[in-house]
Motif scaffolding. Structure first.
Motif, PDB file in Angstrom:
ATOM      1  N   TYR A 255       6.393  -5.361   6.707  1.00  0.00           N
ATOM      2  CA  TYR A 255       5.504  -5.646   5.586  1.00  0.00           C
ATOM      3  C   TYR A 255       4.271  -6.352   6.134  1.00  0.00           C
ATOM      4  N   TYR A 256       3.144  -5.652   6.099  1.00  0.00           N
ATOM      5  CA  TYR A 256       1.883  -6.200   6.578  1.00  0.00           C
ATOM      6  C   TYR A 256       0.997  -6.514   5.374  1.00  0.00           C
ATOM      7  N   SER A 257       0.408  -7.687   5.375  1.00  0.00           N
ATOM      8  CA  SER A 257      -0.403  -8.112   4.232  1.00  0.00           C
ATOM      9  C   SER A 257      -1.525  -7.122   3.926  1.00  0.00           C
ATOM     10  N   TYR A 258      -2.137  -6.565   4.960  1.00  0.00           N
ATOM     11  CA  TYR A 258      -3.268  -5.663   4.707  1.00  0.00           C
ATOM     12  C   TYR A 258      -2.825  -4.349   4.072  1.00  0.00           C
ATOM     13  N   GLU A 259      -1.553  -3.999   4.223  1.00  0.00           N
ATOM     14  CA  GLU A 259      -1.037  -2.775   3.608  1.00  0.00           C
ATOM     15  C   GLU A 259      -0.584  -3.017   2.168  1.00  0.00           C
ATOM     16  N   VAL A 260       0.101  -4.133   1.933  1.00  0.00           N
ATOM     17  CA  VAL A 260       0.607  -4.415   0.577  1.00  0.00           C
ATOM     18  C   VAL A 260      -0.429  -5.126  -0.277  1.00  0.00           C
ATOM     19  N   LYS A 261      -1.546  -5.532   0.369  1.00  0.00           N
ATOM     20  CA  LYS A 261      -2.662  -6.182  -0.330  1.00  0.00           C
ATOM     21  C   LYS A 261      -2.245  -7.465  -1.048  1.00  0.00           C
ATOM     22  N   MET A 262      -1.340  -8.176  -0.392  1.00  0.00           N
ATOM     23  CA  MET A 262      -0.903  -9.507  -0.806  1.00  0.00           C
ATOM     24  C   MET A 262      -0.677 -10.319   0.452  1.00  0.00           C
ATOM     25  N   ALA A 263      -0.684 -11.631   0.323  1.00  0.00           N
ATOM     26  CA  ALA A 263      -0.490 -12.467   1.508  1.00  0.00           C
ATOM     27  C   ALA A 263       0.359 -13.679   1.178  1.00  0.00           C
ATOM     28  N   LYS A 264       1.095 -14.145   2.174  1.00  0.00           N
ATOM     29  CA  LYS A 264       1.796 -15.424   2.061  1.00  0.00           C
ATOM     30  C   LYS A 264       0.760 -16.529   1.918  1.00  0.00           C
ATOM     31  N   PRO A 265       1.018 -17.580   1.153  1.00  0.00           N
ATOM     32  CA  PRO A 265       2.297 -17.946   0.530  1.00  0.00           C
ATOM     33  C   PRO A 265       2.461 -17.480  -0.919  1.00  0.00           C
ATOM     34  N   SER A 266       1.705 -16.479  -1.363  1.00  0.00           N
ATOM     35  CA  SER A 266       1.855 -16.002  -2.734  1.00  0.00           C
ATOM     36  C   SER A 266       3.292 -15.578  -3.011  1.00  0.00           C
ATOM     37  N   PRO A 267       3.904 -16.057  -4.082  1.00  0.00           N
ATOM     38  CA  PRO A 267       5.281 -15.662  -4.406  1.00  0.00           C
ATOM     39  C   PRO A 267       5.428 -14.153  -4.584  1.00  0.00           C
ATOM     40  N   GLU A 268       4.339 -13.498  -4.988  1.00  0.00           N
ATOM     41  CA  GLU A 268       4.416 -12.062  -5.254  1.00  0.00           C
ATOM     42  C   GLU A 268       4.795 -11.265  -4.009  1.00  0.00           C
ATOM     43  N   ILE A 269       4.346 -11.697  -2.846  1.00  0.00           N
ATOM     44  CA  ILE A 269       4.660 -10.916  -1.646  1.00  0.00           C
ATOM     45  C   ILE A 269       6.142 -11.031  -1.291  1.00  0.00           C
ATOM     46  N   TYR A 270       6.751 -12.174  -1.551  1.00  0.00           N
ATOM     47  CA  TYR A 270       8.184 -12.328  -1.304  1.00  0.00           C
ATOM     48  C   TYR A 270       8.986 -11.502  -2.311  1.00  0.00           C
ATOM     49  N   ARG A 271       8.559 -11.541  -3.566  1.00  0.00           N
ATOM     50  CA  ARG A 271       9.232 -10.720  -4.577  1.00  0.00           C
ATOM     51  C   ARG A 271       9.126  -9.242  -4.229  1.00  0.00           C
ATOM     52  N   HIS A 272       7.979  -8.841  -3.696  1.00  0.00           N
ATOM     53  CA  HIS A 272       7.777  -7.449  -3.298  1.00  0.00           C
ATOM     54  C   HIS A 272       8.763  -7.046  -2.213  1.00  0.00           C
ATOM     55  N   VAL A 273       8.937  -7.903  -1.222  1.00  0.00           N
ATOM     56  CA  VAL A 273       9.876  -7.615  -0.130  1.00  0.00           C
ATOM     57  C   VAL A 273      11.303  -7.528  -0.665  1.00  0.00           C
ATOM     58  N   LEU A 274      11.702  -8.497  -1.475  1.00  0.00           N
ATOM     59  CA  LEU A 274      13.060  -8.506  -2.014  1.00  0.00           C
ATOM     60  C   LEU A 274      13.329  -7.260  -2.853  1.00  0.00           C
ATOM     61  N   THR A 275      12.376  -6.920  -3.714  1.00  0.00           N
ATOM     62  CA  THR A 275      12.572  -5.804  -4.644  1.00  0.00           C
ATOM     63  C   THR A 275      12.575  -4.462  -3.928  1.00  0.00           C
ATOM     64  N   THR A 276      11.596  -4.229  -3.061  1.00  0.00           N
ATOM     65  CA  THR A 276      11.458  -2.910  -2.443  1.00  0.00           C
ATOM     66  C   THR A 276      12.530  -2.636  -1.396  1.00  0.00           C
ATOM     67  N   SER A 277      13.136  -3.683  -0.837  1.00  0.00           N
ATOM     68  CA  SER A 277      14.198  -3.487   0.151  1.00  0.00           C
ATOM     69  C   SER A 277      15.582  -3.802  -0.405  1.00  0.00           C
ATOM     70  N   GLY A 278      15.646  -4.148  -1.699  1.00  0.00           N
ATOM     71  CA  GLY A 278      16.933  -4.398  -2.330  1.00  0.00           C
ATOM     72  C   GLY A 278      17.665  -5.590  -1.755  1.00  0.00           C
ATOM     73  N   LEU A 279      16.938  -6.691  -1.566  1.00  0.00           N
ATOM     74  CA  LEU A 279      17.525  -7.889  -0.965  1.00  0.00           C
ATOM     75  C   LEU A 279      17.822  -8.938  -2.030  1.00  0.00           C
ATOM     76  N   VAL A 280      18.903  -9.673  -1.826  1.00  0.00           N
ATOM     77  CA  VAL A 280      19.234 -10.822  -2.669  1.00  0.00           C
ATOM     78  C   VAL A 280      18.705 -12.068  -1.972  1.00  0.00           C
ATOM     79  N   ALA A 281      17.927 -12.855  -2.690  1.00  0.00           N
ATOM     80  CA  ALA A 281      17.273 -14.020  -2.082  1.00  0.00           C
ATOM     81  C   ALA A 281      18.271 -14.931  -1.382  1.00  0.00           C
TER      82      ALA A 281
END
Length: 221
Positions: A146-172
């Protein structure tokens, strides 16, 4: 120190800079200052004023746009793409191959991911370093990057973590996140991720010790 590979952890998300590959964030400023004849303070001020790094690393401008912004801000239209790319990639230091070896040892035991605030030029530079040392590319090393320039979001925004969890089916609660930045750690931890700050001189070799240890995970506050 305590290892962080505990029962219940099924997924590991790695940051890139200063977690896998050491970086020198001031090096590009120094190099562009030298190339332009400006002071480091002047170059840094222009970078911040125009939000150049943020715009590039969140995909608001592409590679060509980034290079042209550099030429415009530093008032030199004659610089070839290679000159700019080389100066930009001086942020990347020597790769400790043993860190990559440790990640490869974790394959099959955990699902492994990469989450980085970065740019395409940097990723190309990192992969060149990896391949020159006989290592797999980042895309081969991890299940998904997950590269910020591809997903157009960056840490520490909570949205980028939610994106990773959701798109890869991960439980926090089943996910370990390793990053060097305390702001990134805090944001991930607020979502229930086991977020651990990697603090030099320690490295992931110290944190990713054998999972048979019975010590507690050093959670962030």
């Amino acid at each position: 120190m305590a290892g962080v590979l505990k029962p219940g952890i099924k997924n590991i998300i790695f940051d890139l800079g200063d977690v896998i590959i050491p970086i020198d964030l001031r090096a590009p400023i120094r190099n562009f200052a030298s190339l332009s004849g400006m002071s480091e303070e002047a170059v840094e001020s222009l970078w911040k004023e125009h939000g150049l790094t943020m715009h590039y690393e969140t995909g608001l401008i592409d590679d060509a746009g980034f290079r042209q912004h550099v030429r415009d801000l530093l008032k030199n239209d004659s610089w070839a793409d290679e000159v700019i790319d080389t100066a930009w990639n001086t942020v990347l230091l020597d790769l400790p191959v043993e860190r990559v070896d440790r990640i490869r040892e974790l394959h099959g035991k955990y699902r492994l991911f990469l989450l980085s605030n970065t740019s395409a030029i940097h990723i190309q530079g990192v992969n060149k370093i990896f391949m020159a040392l006989g290592q797999p590319s980042l895309e081969e090393l991890f299940e998904r990057v997950y590269y910020s320039y591809e997903v157009k979001m960056a840490k520490p925004s909570p949205e980028i973590y939610r994106h990773v969890l959701t798109t890869s089916g991960l439980v926090a609660e089943e996910t370990l996140f390793l990053d060097d930045n305390p702001h990134n750690i805090r944001s991930a931890a607020e979502l229930g991720i086991h977020a651990v700050q990697v603090q030099p001189p320690l490295s992931i070799l110290d944190y990713l010790r054998d999972e048979s240890t019975n010590e507690d995970i050093p959670h962030s506050s």
